[in-house]
Design a protein around this motif. Structure first.
Motif, mmCIF file in Angstrom:
data_model
loop_
_atom_site.group_PDB
_atom_site.id
_atom_site.type_symbol
_atom_site.label_atom_id
_atom_site.label_comp_id
_atom_site.label_asym_id
_atom_site.label_seq_id
_atom_site.Cartn_x
_atom_site.Cartn_y
_atom_site.Cartn_z
ATOM 1 N N ALA A 262 9.152 32.135 44.347
ATOM 2 C CA ALA A 262 8.327 32.473 45.512
ATOM 3 C C ALA A 262 8.283 31.294 46.484
ATOM 4 C CB ALA A 262 6.920 32.863 45.068
ATOM 5 N N ALA A 263 8.233 30.070 45.971
ATOM 6 C CA ALA A 263 8.219 28.890 46.840
ATOM 7 C C ALA A 263 9.524 28.793 47.633
ATOM 8 C CB ALA A 263 7.993 27.628 46.016
ATOM 9 N N GLU A 264 10.651 29.097 46.988
ATOM 10 C CA GLU A 264 11.940 29.095 47.693
ATOM 11 C C GLU A 264 11.956 30.149 48.796
ATOM 12 O OE1 GLU A 264 15.166 29.601 44.943
ATOM 13 O OE2 GLU A 264 14.468 27.940 43.692
ATOM 14 N N ARG A 265 11.480 31.336 48.490
ATOM 15 C CA ARG A 265 11.441 32.402 49.512
ATOM 16 C C ARG A 265 10.500 31.999 50.650
ATOM 17 N NH1 ARG A 265 14.418 33.032 46.100
ATOM 18 N NH2 ARG A 265 15.601 31.936 47.670
ATOM 19 N N ALA A 266 9.377 31.379 50.312
ATOM 20 C CA ALA A 266 8.432 30.934 51.342
ATOM 21 C C ALA A 266 9.088 29.899 52.242
ATOM 22 C CB ALA A 266 7.174 30.362 50.686
ATOM 23 N N ARG A 267 9.760 28.944 51.644
ATOM 24 C CA ARG A 267 10.443 27.909 52.425
ATOM 25 C C ARG A 267 11.496 28.545 53.332
ATOM 26 N NH1 ARG A 267 13.227 24.993 48.676
ATOM 27 N NH2 ARG A 267 15.023 26.254 49.194
ATOM 28 N N ASP A 268 12.253 29.497 52.806
ATOM 29 C CA ASP A 268 13.273 30.191 53.596
ATOM 30 C C ASP A 268 12.665 30.904 54.802
ATOM 31 O OD1 ASP A 268 15.093 29.344 51.684
ATOM 32 O OD2 ASP A 268 15.295 31.327 50.738
ATOM 33 N N GLN A 269 11.407 31.315 54.680
ATOM 34 C CA GLN A 269 10.710 32.016 55.764
ATOM 35 C C GLN A 269 9.953 31.047 56.680
ATOM 36 O OE1 GLN A 269 8.242 35.198 54.181
ATOM 37 N NE2 GLN A 269 9.805 35.730 52.679
ATOM 38 N N GLY A 270 10.104 29.749 56.436
ATOM 39 C CA GLY A 270 9.441 28.758 57.271
ATOM 40 C C GLY A 270 7.975 28.554 56.953
ATOM 41 N N LEU A 271 7.538 29.005 55.792
ATOM 42 C CA LEU A 271 6.142 28.841 55.394
ATOM 43 C C LEU A 271 5.949 27.466 54.744
ATOM 44 C CD1 LEU A 271 5.637 32.439 53.994
ATOM 45 C CD2 LEU A 271 4.900 31.555 56.209
ATOM 46 N N THR A 272 4.777 26.893 54.915
ATOM 47 C CA THR A 272 4.525 25.514 54.495
ATOM 48 C C THR A 272 4.327 25.329 53.000
ATOM 49 O OG1 THR A 272 2.144 25.753 54.788
ATOM 50 C CG2 THR A 272 3.429 24.978 56.693
ATOM 51 N N GLY A 273 3.916 26.377 52.322
ATOM 52 C CA GLY A 273 3.634 26.241 50.898
ATOM 53 C C GLY A 273 3.138 27.537 50.306
ATOM 54 N N LEU A 274 2.586 27.414 49.126
ATOM 55 C CA LEU A 274 1.994 28.538 48.403
ATOM 56 C C LEU A 274 0.495 28.320 48.309
ATOM 57 C CD1 LEU A 274 4.384 28.814 45.321
ATOM 58 C CD2 LEU A 274 4.536 30.057 47.474
ATOM 59 N N THR A 275 -0.254 29.399 48.399
ATOM 60 C CA THR A 275 -1.679 29.368 48.107
ATOM 61 C C THR A 275 -1.968 30.409 47.043
ATOM 62 O OG1 THR A 275 -2.223 30.948 49.859
ATOM 63 C CG2 THR A 275 -2.349 28.602 50.422
ATOM 64 N N LEU A 276 -3.086 30.251 46.389
ATOM 65 C CA LEU A 276 -3.569 31.249 45.440
ATOM 66 C C LEU A 276 -5.041 31.003 45.195
ATOM 67 C CD1 LEU A 276 -3.876 29.619 42.520
ATOM 68 C CD2 LEU A 276 -1.421 29.943 42.484
ATOM 69 N N THR A 277 -5.697 31.986 44.639
ATOM 70 C CA THR A 277 -7.081 31.829 44.190
ATOM 71 C C THR A 277 -7.078 32.086 42.693
ATOM 72 O OG1 THR A 277 -7.600 34.136 44.651
ATOM 73 C CG2 THR A 277 -8.045 32.545 46.410
ATOM 74 N N THR A 278 -7.951 31.386 41.984
ATOM 75 C CA THR A 278 -7.894 31.483 40.536
ATOM 76 C C THR A 278 -9.203 31.009 39.907
ATOM 77 O OG1 THR A 278 -6.445 30.988 38.644
ATOM 78 C CG2 THR A 278 -6.908 29.175 40.173
ATOM 79 N N PHE A 279 -9.351 31.305 38.640
ATOM 80 C CA PHE A 279 -10.516 30.864 37.877
ATOM 81 C C PHE A 279 -10.346 29.398 37.484
ATOM 82 C CE2 PHE A 279 -10.350 35.476 36.847
ATOM 83 C CZ PHE A 279 -11.565 35.837 37.411
ATOM 84 N N THR A 280 -11.417 28.625 37.615
ATOM 85 C CA THR A 280 -11.335 27.191 37.313
ATOM 86 C C THR A 280 -11.373 26.891 35.823
ATOM 87 O OG1 THR A 280 -13.730 26.875 37.466
ATOM 88 C CG2 THR A 280 -12.449 26.552 39.484
ATOM 89 N N GLU A 281 -12.036 27.738 35.045
ATOM 90 C CA GLU A 281 -12.273 27.409 33.636
ATOM 91 C C GLU A 281 -11.401 28.203 32.669
ATOM 92 O OE1 GLU A 281 -16.515 27.802 33.243
ATOM 93 O OE2 GLU A 281 -16.863 26.212 34.705
ATOM 94 N N VAL A 282 -10.388 28.869 33.178
ATOM 95 C CA VAL A 282 -9.449 29.607 32.326
ATOM 96 C C VAL A 282 -8.209 28.727 32.173
ATOM 97 C CG1 VAL A 282 -8.011 31.674 32.162
ATOM 98 C CG2 VAL A 282 -10.346 31.841 33.052
ATOM 99 N N PRO A 283 -7.844 28.355 30.938
ATOM 100 C CA PRO A 283 -6.757 27.389 30.740
ATOM 101 C C PRO A 283 -5.442 27.748 31.429
ATOM 102 C CG PRO A 283 -7.889 27.809 28.669
ATOM 103 C CD PRO A 283 -8.449 28.780 29.669
ATOM 104 N N TRP A 284 -5.117 29.031 31.482
ATOM 105 C CA TRP A 284 -3.847 29.441 32.103
ATOM 106 C C TRP A 284 -4.023 29.769 33.585
ATOM 107 C CZ3 TRP A 284 -6.417 32.172 28.343
ATOM 108 C CH2 TRP A 284 -6.987 33.377 28.731
ATOM 109 N N ASN A 285 -5.139 29.377 34.148
ATOM 110 C CA ASN A 285 -5.375 29.539 35.583
ATOM 111 C C ASN A 285 -5.374 28.153 36.235
ATOM 112 O OD1 ASN A 285 -7.389 32.555 36.136
ATOM 113 N ND2 ASN A 285 -5.469 32.331 35.095
ATOM 114 N N ALA A 286 -6.471 27.701 36.821
ATOM 115 C CA ALA A 286 -6.471 26.452 37.596
ATOM 116 C C ALA A 286 -5.862 25.257 36.841
ATOM 117 C CB ALA A 286 -7.869 26.128 38.099
ATOM 118 N N PRO A 287 -6.210 25.015 35.575
ATOM 119 C CA PRO A 287 -5.600 23.863 34.897
ATOM 120 C C PRO A 287 -4.066 23.966 34.822
ATOM 121 C CG PRO A 287 -7.542 24.581 33.704
ATOM 122 C CD PRO A 287 -7.263 25.633 34.756
#
Length: 172
Positions: A101-126
């Motif tokens: 997804a980051a490669e596709r974003a870069r190809d489209q001239g986008l600056t980066g990736l964003t997301l929203t996520t849970f802070t205390e779920v190990p497979w999320n924010a950490p």
């Protein structure tokens, strides 16, 4: 594992992956997340038609085991959802989809990736911090991210701590 654009026939499989992946939230005392319905088929179709829905298949049998959907939001590609079936977990599948997804974003001239996520779920924010995302401060939230967070709050996701995160796309 190969990544390809999602096909119409994949969309019900994405819902199945979402349900299976969501089950792990039960052990964290978040049964509401496990029981939350996956994205509707028409919503998934919208991401697919926009060219912003990708799946990962197993090399052995071509079975779809993970997906990522998102859309451009305020100059970055916002990862709406990335889910990996538990049978394919802990093999770098999610990380590979995010890199794609980051490669596709870069190809489209986008600056980066964003997301929203849970802070205390190990497979999320950490996890996302380990792969190069950083937490955005309140002052850094764009209008689009504020709108996403408000919709999440309306959906009840703010019962648990959440953050917005960002990762710059690597230069070509």
């Amino acid at each position: 594992m190969p990544i390809r654009p999602a096909a119409p026939a994949d969309l019900p499989l994405l819902q199945d992956i979402e349900r299976a992946a969501g089950e792990s939230f039960r052990a964290l005392g978040m049964p509401e997340i496990a029981e939350d319905e996956p994205p509707a088929l028409d919503l998934l179709e919208g991401f697919r038609l926009a060219g912003h829905a990708w799946v990962t298949e197993t090399e052995a049998d071509g079975r779809v085991v993970a997906y990522l959907i998102g859309e451009p939001v305020d100059g970055a590609f916002h990862v709406e959802q990335v889910s990996v079936h538990p049978d394919a977990a802990h093999r770098g599948v999610g990380r590979t989809l995010i890199a794609y997804a980051a490669e596709r974003a870069r190809d489209q001239g986008l600056t980066g990736l964003t997301l929203t996520t849970f802070t205390e779920v190990p497979w999320n924010a950490p996890y996302y911090e380990r792969i190069g995302f950083r937490v955005l401060g309140e002052a850094e939230l764009t209008p689009g991210l504020r709108k996403i967070r408000a919709a999440e709050a309306d959906h009840g996701l703010d019962r648990w701590p959440r953050v917005c995160m960002y990762k710059a796309t690597d230069p070509a």
